[in-house]
Motif scaffolding. Structure first.
Motif, PDB file in Angstrom:
ATOM      1  N   ASP A  31       9.755  -5.360  -6.506  1.00  0.00           N
ATOM      2  CA  ASP A  31       8.516  -4.146  -6.843  1.00  0.00           C
ATOM      3  C   ASP A  31       8.118  -4.417  -5.269  1.00  0.00           C
ATOM      4  O   ASP A  31       7.191  -3.750  -5.061  1.00  0.00           O
ATOM      5  N   GLU A  55       1.618   2.596  -2.493  1.00  0.00           N
ATOM      6  CA  GLU A  55       2.083   3.158  -4.139  1.00  0.00           C
ATOM      7  C   GLU A  55       1.246   2.009  -5.119  1.00  0.00           C
ATOM      8  O   GLU A  55       1.768   2.542  -6.629  1.00  0.00           O
ATOM      9  N   ASN A  56       0.705   1.106  -4.780  1.00  0.00           N
ATOM     10  CA  ASN A  56      -0.150   0.292  -5.475  1.00  0.00           C
ATOM     11  C   ASN A  56      -1.719   1.213  -5.415  1.00  0.00           C
ATOM     12  O   ASN A  56      -2.836   0.021  -5.940  1.00  0.00           O
ATOM     13  N   VAL A  57      -1.951   2.317  -5.580  1.00  0.00           N
ATOM     14  CA  VAL A  57      -3.384   2.685  -5.498  1.00  0.00           C
ATOM     15  C   VAL A  57      -3.224   2.740  -6.662  1.00  0.00           C
ATOM     16  O   VAL A  57      -2.363   3.938  -7.246  1.00  0.00           O
ATOM     17  N   HIS A  58      -4.477   2.979  -7.336  1.00  0.00           N
ATOM     18  CA  HIS A  58      -4.908   2.163  -8.850  1.00  0.00           C
ATOM     19  C   HIS A  58      -6.076   3.296  -8.877  1.00  0.00           C
ATOM     20  O   HIS A  58      -7.556   2.646  -8.258  1.00  0.00           O
ATOM     21  N   HIS A  59      -6.578   3.850  -9.882  1.00  0.00           N
ATOM     22  CA  HIS A  59      -8.029   4.722 -10.027  1.00  0.00           C
ATOM     23  C   HIS A  59      -8.418   4.107 -11.089  1.00  0.00           C
ATOM     24  O   HIS A  59      -9.880   4.024 -11.575  1.00  0.00           O
ATOM     25  N   CYS A  60      -7.925   3.128 -12.443  1.00  0.00           N
ATOM     26  CA  CYS A  60      -8.876   2.220 -13.190  1.00  0.00           C
ATOM     27  C   CYS A  60      -7.800   1.431 -13.805  1.00  0.00           C
ATOM     28  O   CYS A  60      -6.287   2.165 -13.865  1.00  0.00           O
ATOM     29  N   THR A  61      -8.676   0.723 -14.509  1.00  0.00           N
ATOM     30  CA  THR A  61      -6.959  -0.928 -15.281  1.00  0.00           C
ATOM     31  C   THR A  61      -6.907  -0.194 -16.095  1.00  0.00           C
ATOM     32  O   THR A  61      -5.539  -0.817 -16.640  1.00  0.00           O
ATOM     33  N   GLY A  63      -4.826   2.238 -17.142  1.00  0.00           N
ATOM     34  CA  GLY A  63      -3.895   3.541 -17.365  1.00  0.00           C
ATOM     35  C   GLY A  63      -2.722   2.006 -16.440  1.00  0.00           C
ATOM     36  O   GLY A  63      -1.917   2.252 -16.073  1.00  0.00           O
ATOM     37  N   TYR A  64      -3.425   1.100 -16.318  1.00  0.00           N
ATOM     38  CA  TYR A  64      -2.159   0.013 -15.148  1.00  0.00           C
ATOM     39  C   TYR A  64      -1.508  -0.831 -16.042  1.00  0.00           C
ATOM     40  O   TYR A  64      -2.157  -1.562 -17.119  1.00  0.00           O
ATOM     41  N   HIS A  66       0.722  -3.622 -16.464  1.00  0.00           N
ATOM     42  CA  HIS A  66       1.264  -5.375 -15.287  1.00  0.00           C
ATOM     43  C   HIS A  66       2.752  -5.261 -15.222  1.00  0.00           C
ATOM     44  O   HIS A  66       2.818  -5.406 -16.313  1.00  0.00           O
ATOM     45  N   ARG A  67       3.158  -5.194 -13.771  1.00  0.00           N
ATOM     46  CA  ARG A  67       4.197  -5.625 -13.739  1.00  0.00           C
ATOM     47  C   ARG A  67       4.540  -7.126 -14.014  1.00  0.00           C
ATOM     48  O   ARG A  67       4.016  -7.413 -13.308  1.00  0.00           O
TER      49      ARG A  67
END
Length: 69
Positions: A31, A55-61, A63-64, A66-67
């Motif tokens: 990835d 593709e790696n923009v996040h709004h909040c940790t 909902g993330y 971890h890969r």
């Protein structure tokens, strides 16, 4: 339109990462950013690096997920 080909060092600088991180991701992660292999040379297209960032923009940790590295 020509898409610049960047060396691993240039791509790492563009992403704000260590060169070793990109080297490791090419071997261990599916990835990471796309790359081009020309003979023994590895290059990164600037457009692929921009897409990787997008593709790696996040709004909040919260909902993330971890890969694994």
């Amino acid at each position: 339109m020509q898409d610049d080909l960047l060396s691993t060092a240039e791509a790492a600088d563009f992403l704000g990462l260590a060169k070793a991180t990109l080297n490791k991701w090419r071997v261990e992660r599916a990835d990471g950013p796309k790359f081009v292999k020309i003979g023994a040379n590895v290059r990164y297209r600037r457009s692929d690096l921009a897409a990787f960032i997008a593709e790696n923009v996040h709004h909040c940790t919260a909902g993330y997920l971890h890969r694994p590295a």
